[in-house]
Design an enzyme around this catalytic site. Structure first.
Site, PDB file in Angstrom:
ATOM      1  N   TYR A 125       0.772  -1.112  -0.163  1.00 19.47           N
ATOM      2  CA  TYR A 125       0.013  -0.005   0.219  1.00 19.47           C
ATOM      3  C   TYR A 125       1.005   1.284   0.041  1.00 19.47           C
ATOM      4  CZ  TYR A 125      -3.229   3.706   1.408  1.00 19.47           C
ATOM      5  OH  TYR A 125      -3.935   4.627   1.536  1.00 19.47           O
TER       6      TYR A 125
ATOM      7  N   GLU B 174      -3.727   7.673  -4.191  1.00 21.43           N
ATOM      8  CA  GLU B 174      -3.497   6.069  -3.449  1.00 21.43           C
ATOM      9  C   GLU B 174      -2.902   5.096  -4.490  1.00 21.43           C
ATOM     10  OE1 GLU B 174      -6.069   4.228  -0.050  1.00 21.43           O
ATOM     11  OE2 GLU B 174      -7.061   3.821  -2.167  1.00 21.43           O
TER      12      GLU B 174
END
Length: 389
Positions: free
Chosen positions: A109, A197
């Site tokens: 992530y 993101e």
């Protein structure tokens, strides 16, 4: 403003962030043509909506036949996808992204956003990619690393190495990670983003780092400086009432409750919603009509409010500073009459000529409750909403 995954990947490619090769399709025929252009023996088809969690609800599929790709595309186009992030109504699927599959070894992530506490940009990274970062933070917070970037020095190599060590990358992969992080940083600054993101950022079997997914949110206040970004806007993915409100310079956000709020000033609106909750009610919206309240704006605000069939009562909380309260009261009466409001309305006026405004409301002959203070108004509107419901 949010954009679609395929649009975000176009921006990634422009700053040198590697992404899988793919094609956008808005019909069965275009999806099949995309498989022919991409080549290969399998393809991933992704529904394009402004929400995460698509794979958990059937919005992402790996398919091995071109006809299957076309059939799945035809099946989901012009339907609505419901995920954890969309609410019960879901979002419309008007296009799909057909992509070459990747050989995934590990998932990470990586995101970049504004840290309001330090007033700086902050990278958030985790070796637990492919999962909701909120769940990782809740159950395994030690797997999350935060790296703050000072605006004077900008992103430095040691920032990237710190993230690389935390993700467990090999030293030979650090240059690729630094290129990705520098790309995110420049994209964020150049396009006035508010959050970027990548989830997941993958390591392939060959050791390459690739952005498998991409989400970008932009600062609405800066869109006038970026017509190229504004061109990405998809109003079908946005709340209809919120879009309508923008036409009349109203700040409106749809919520899940049944007590509508009409307030002038964002801070006062937040306090109003807090008091409704404190009294056991639930706000149906955030609505800031601004300082220069007029009859026309109040009328449009009532129209927006009443378009939500969940609304059982309305609380109007206005502080008369620029506009006097008796003038505001006249505008409220005219708007209520014009729009034919059928649910209870509680009005709290404070400021210049507040008493004169309350007197106008009380003697109007309309079903409007003129409250003397905000605490009383909140209690009254919650009670009236319960009775109406």
């Amino acid at each position: 403003m949010n954009i679609h995954e395929y649009q975000a990947k176009q921006l990634f490619q422009a700053v040198g962030i590697p992404v899988p090769e793919g094609r956008i399709a808005k019909s069965k025929a275009e999806a099949i043509a995309a498989t022919q252009t991409l080549g290969g023996e399998a393809w991933v088809v992704k529904a394009q909506v402004h929400a995460g969690g698509r794979g958990k609800v059937g919005g992402v599929k790996l398919l091995k036949q071109a006809e299957e790709v076309g059939g799945f595309t035809e099946q989901i186009l012009n339907t609505r996808l419901v995920t954890q992030q969309t609410g019960i109504k879901g979002l419309p699927i008007n296009s799909v992204w057909v992509e070459k599959p990747s050989q995934i070894k590990r998932e990470f992530y990586l995101s970049l956003l504004v840290d309001r506490a330090t007033e700086r940009l902050i990278f958030i990274a985790s070796p637990a990619g492919g999962m909701d970062i909120e769940e990782v933070a809740k159950h395994t917070p030690e797997k999350i690393i935060n790296v703050t970037v000072h605006p004077a020095s900008g992103l430095q190599g040691y920032h990237c190495r710190e993230v690389g060590f935390a993700l467990g990358l090999a030293a030979t992969q650090f240059p690729a990670l630094e290129k990705i992080m520098q790309g995110l940083y420049q994209l964020f600054l150049n396009k006035d983003a508010s959050q970027i993101e990548i989830n997941p950022l993958i390591e392939t079997e060959a050791g390459e780092l690739i952005a498998l997914d991409a989400k970008i949110n932009f600062d609405d206040n800066a869109l006038g400086l970026h017509p190229d970004i504004l061109a990405f806007r998809d109003e079908a993915q946005e709340d209809e009432k919120e879009n309508e409100a923008k036409k009349f310079d109203l700040n409106y956000i749809t919520l899940d409750g049944n007590i509508a709020c009409m307030v002038n000033g964002a801070g006062l609106a937040m306090a109003t919603m807090d008091l409704i909750k404190l009294n056991g009610g639930t706000p149906a919206n955030f609505l800031d009509v601004g300082g220069g309240t007029t009859t026309a704006k109040v009328a449009e605000a009532f129209k927006l409010i009443l378009a939500d069939h969940k609304v059982k009562a309305v609380l109007v909380n206005i502080f008369g500073g620029i506009v006097k309260c008796d003038v505001i009261a006249q505008g409220i009466l005219a708007a209520v009459e014009q729009v034919h409001v059928t649910v209870p309305v509680v009005v709290r006026l404070e400021g210049t000529n507040a008493q004169a405004g309350r007197d106008l409301l009380r003697h109007s002959g309309m079903a409007i409750v003129a409250a003397d203070d905000l605490a009383t108004a909140a209690a009254q509107v919650v009670k009236l909403a319960e009775q109406t419901a």
